[in-house]
Write a protein that holds these residues in place. Sequence first.
Motif, mmCIF file in Angstrom:
data_model
loop_
_atom_site.group_PDB
_atom_site.id
_atom_site.type_symbol
_atom_site.label_atom_id
_atom_site.label_comp_id
_atom_site.label_asym_id
_atom_site.label_seq_id
_atom_site.Cartn_x
_atom_site.Cartn_y
_atom_site.Cartn_z
ATOM 1 N N PRO A 1 0.897 -1.184 0.003
ATOM 2 C CA PRO A 1 0.097 -0.178 -0.016
ATOM 3 C C PRO A 1 0.937 1.338 0.021
ATOM 4 O O PRO A 1 2.117 1.369 0.490
ATOM 5 N N ALA A 2 0.346 2.270 -0.576
ATOM 6 C CA ALA A 2 1.158 3.723 -0.764
ATOM 7 C C ALA A 2 1.160 4.308 0.489
ATOM 8 O O ALA A 2 0.089 4.512 1.230
ATOM 9 N N GLY A 3 2.277 4.776 1.002
ATOM 10 C CA GLY A 3 2.441 5.518 2.333
ATOM 11 C C GLY A 3 2.164 5.008 3.525
ATOM 12 O O GLY A 3 2.202 3.686 3.664
ATOM 13 N N LEU A 4 1.912 5.779 4.415
ATOM 14 C CA LEU A 4 1.694 5.385 5.831
ATOM 15 C C LEU A 4 0.224 5.284 6.241
ATOM 16 O O LEU A 4 -0.425 6.208 5.780
ATOM 17 N N PRO A 5 -0.135 4.667 7.118
ATOM 18 C CA PRO A 5 -1.665 4.552 7.519
ATOM 19 C C PRO A 5 -2.083 5.941 8.244
ATOM 20 O O PRO A 5 -0.928 6.506 8.716
ATOM 21 N N GLU A 6 -3.095 6.470 8.206
ATOM 22 C CA GLU A 6 -3.279 7.896 8.812
ATOM 23 C C GLU A 6 -3.420 7.726 10.193
ATOM 24 O O GLU A 6 -2.851 8.969 10.866
ATOM 25 N N ASN A 7 -3.236 6.696 10.775
ATOM 26 C CA ASN A 7 -2.950 6.553 12.287
ATOM 27 C C ASN A 7 -1.671 6.588 12.554
ATOM 28 O O ASN A 7 -1.309 6.595 13.908
ATOM 29 N N THR B 1 2.474 8.361 12.380
ATOM 30 C CA THR B 1 3.166 9.280 12.171
ATOM 31 C C THR B 1 4.806 9.006 11.895
ATOM 32 O O THR B 1 5.298 7.910 12.405
ATOM 33 N N CYS B 2 5.294 9.366 11.331
ATOM 34 C CA CYS B 2 7.002 9.268 10.825
ATOM 35 C C CYS B 2 7.678 10.425 11.363
ATOM 36 O O CYS B 2 7.705 11.291 11.269
ATOM 37 N N THR C 1 33.062 9.305 13.740
ATOM 38 C CA THR C 1 31.711 9.820 14.311
ATOM 39 C C THR C 1 30.674 9.950 13.028
ATOM 40 O O THR C 1 31.187 10.724 12.361
ATOM 41 N N TYR C 2 29.827 9.185 13.416
ATOM 42 C CA TYR C 2 28.669 9.103 12.123
ATOM 43 C C TYR C 2 27.384 9.858 12.748
ATOM 44 O O TYR C 2 26.886 9.634 13.953
ATOM 45 N N LYS C 3 26.772 10.597 12.036
ATOM 46 C CA LYS C 3 25.437 11.200 12.341
ATOM 47 C C LYS C 3 24.497 10.622 11.078
ATOM 48 O O LYS C 3 24.315 11.107 10.267
ATOM 49 N N LEU C 4 23.823 9.090 11.789
ATOM 50 C CA LEU C 4 23.090 8.349 10.725
ATOM 51 C C LEU C 4 21.520 8.689 11.054
ATOM 52 O O LEU C 4 20.928 8.475 12.172
ATOM 53 N N PRO C 5 21.006 9.116 10.073
ATOM 54 C CA PRO C 5 19.231 9.233 10.189
ATOM 55 C C PRO C 5 18.671 7.799 10.427
ATOM 56 O O PRO C 5 18.933 6.692 10.018
ATOM 57 N N VAL C 6 17.487 7.852 11.360
ATOM 58 C CA VAL C 6 16.627 6.625 11.650
ATOM 59 C C VAL C 6 15.503 7.092 11.620
ATOM 60 O O VAL C 6 14.918 7.886 12.174
ATOM 61 N N MET C 7 14.660 6.282 10.819
ATOM 62 C CA MET C 7 13.241 6.376 10.691
ATOM 63 C C MET C 7 12.651 5.761 11.713
ATOM 64 O O MET C 7 12.664 4.283 11.766
ATOM 65 N N ARG C 8 11.627 6.349 12.599
ATOM 66 C CA ARG C 8 10.699 5.601 13.309
ATOM 67 C C ARG C 8 9.301 5.863 13.186
ATOM 68 O O ARG C 8 9.016 6.984 12.926
ATOM 69 N N LEU C 9 8.404 5.011 13.502
ATOM 70 C CA LEU C 9 6.960 5.072 13.305
ATOM 71 C C LEU C 9 6.250 5.192 14.755
ATOM 72 O O LEU C 9 6.774 4.485 15.577
ATOM 73 N N TYR C 10 5.500 6.063 14.724
ATOM 74 C CA TYR C 10 4.542 6.325 16.273
ATOM 75 C C TYR C 10 3.136 6.227 16.011
ATOM 76 O O TYR C 10 2.615 6.772 14.822
ATOM 77 N N ARG C 11 2.386 6.011 16.880
ATOM 78 C CA ARG C 11 0.881 5.913 16.944
ATOM 79 C C ARG C 11 0.669 7.565 17.361
ATOM 80 O O ARG C 11 1.572 8.188 18.014
ATOM 81 N N GLY D 1 1.775 8.616 20.603
ATOM 82 C CA GLY D 1 3.168 8.519 20.786
ATOM 83 C C GLY D 1 3.821 7.139 21.164
ATOM 84 O O GLY D 1 5.062 7.194 21.141
ATOM 85 N N ALA D 2 3.182 6.216 21.185
ATOM 86 C CA ALA D 2 3.608 4.660 21.143
ATOM 87 C C ALA D 2 4.461 4.386 20.178
ATOM 88 O O ALA D 2 3.991 4.428 18.750
ATOM 89 N N PRO D 3 5.403 3.909 19.995
ATOM 90 C CA PRO D 3 6.155 3.409 18.845
ATOM 91 C C PRO D 3 5.804 1.999 18.287
ATOM 92 O O PRO D 3 5.086 1.508 18.870
ATOM 93 N N VAL D 4 5.680 2.079 16.856
ATOM 94 C CA VAL D 4 5.316 1.191 16.112
ATOM 95 C C VAL D 4 6.474 0.262 15.639
ATOM 96 O O VAL D 4 7.376 0.630 14.776
ATOM 97 N N THR D 5 6.556 -1.074 15.763
ATOM 98 C CA THR D 5 7.602 -2.015 15.153
ATOM 99 C C THR D 5 6.901 -3.256 14.769
ATOM 100 O O THR D 5 5.661 -3.481 14.846
#
Length: 292
Positions: free
Chosen positions: A39-45, A47-48, A71-81, A84-88
Amino acid sequence: MKSQIPHRVRIIPLALTLLLLTACALRDKIPSPAPESTPAGLPENLTCEIETEPESGISRAEDGSMIAAYTYKLPVMRLYRQNGAPVTEETAENSRELDAVQLANTFNQAFRDWKEEADYPALEELAQQDYAQKKEDNQKWDYHYEQGLETDVYKTSRFVSVSGRFYYYAGGAHPNTVFLGWNYDMEKGTFFYAGQLFQDTEAITEELLHLARERAAEWNMSPEEFFWEDYAETLNGWSEKSAVVTFDEFNMTVSFSPYVIASYAAGEQIFNIPITWLRQYLNQYGKHLLSQ
């Protein structure tokens, strides 16, 4: 009259040659498209959020002398409800949420791969060899080898653009810099390169050549004097996968690391083209991604 930039012979140090080859390989490794059923994109419930996390390390000789560091500054993508609860993978409640987790994992894996292929252990080994040689020759060790990655992230609901500066020092007169860039389609869950966004890339090439001529003129030099003689050929390849092209709210930025189109003395070569000007040359895919 402005001072002239010395036009050095085009000799690239061996260490930087290996570094540039590695950087090109990293830029070219664009993951395969996601399955069409995703499915395209993220579910509406959901956030990224993309957070930049620092990772660092220090290597020391047996006597405690610092010989290498990173020293590396690496982007990390995380999903939340929304609460505020994380989604894994463990907390996903349905297939749409699992697809969203996979979308984030694909993004994050690219930077885990980058870290592995930056190969700090190889730099550490070079530093150990150099340090041992200095001790054998009774010479002072007053520096250390180093790697560093700085990243900036621009995100919309449709894509993410990450620009990176990779700093590298392995002895010699000065450290070196290599530009890196990643562009990620948040709806498809795939990385894309700039050429995929345009129906006409020749007009952008002409604009880059125009900007290059203006830059040389600022130094009272012809483009062939300020840049390498084959600068136009290099600029002509801006839309390929190996070009360092990134985006923000206002501009498309085409970046060339030192030594790529000009001598080290000429510095970094960065060209900004307004997105408002680019719109006339975008294809439907490009208009969709850059419409926000």
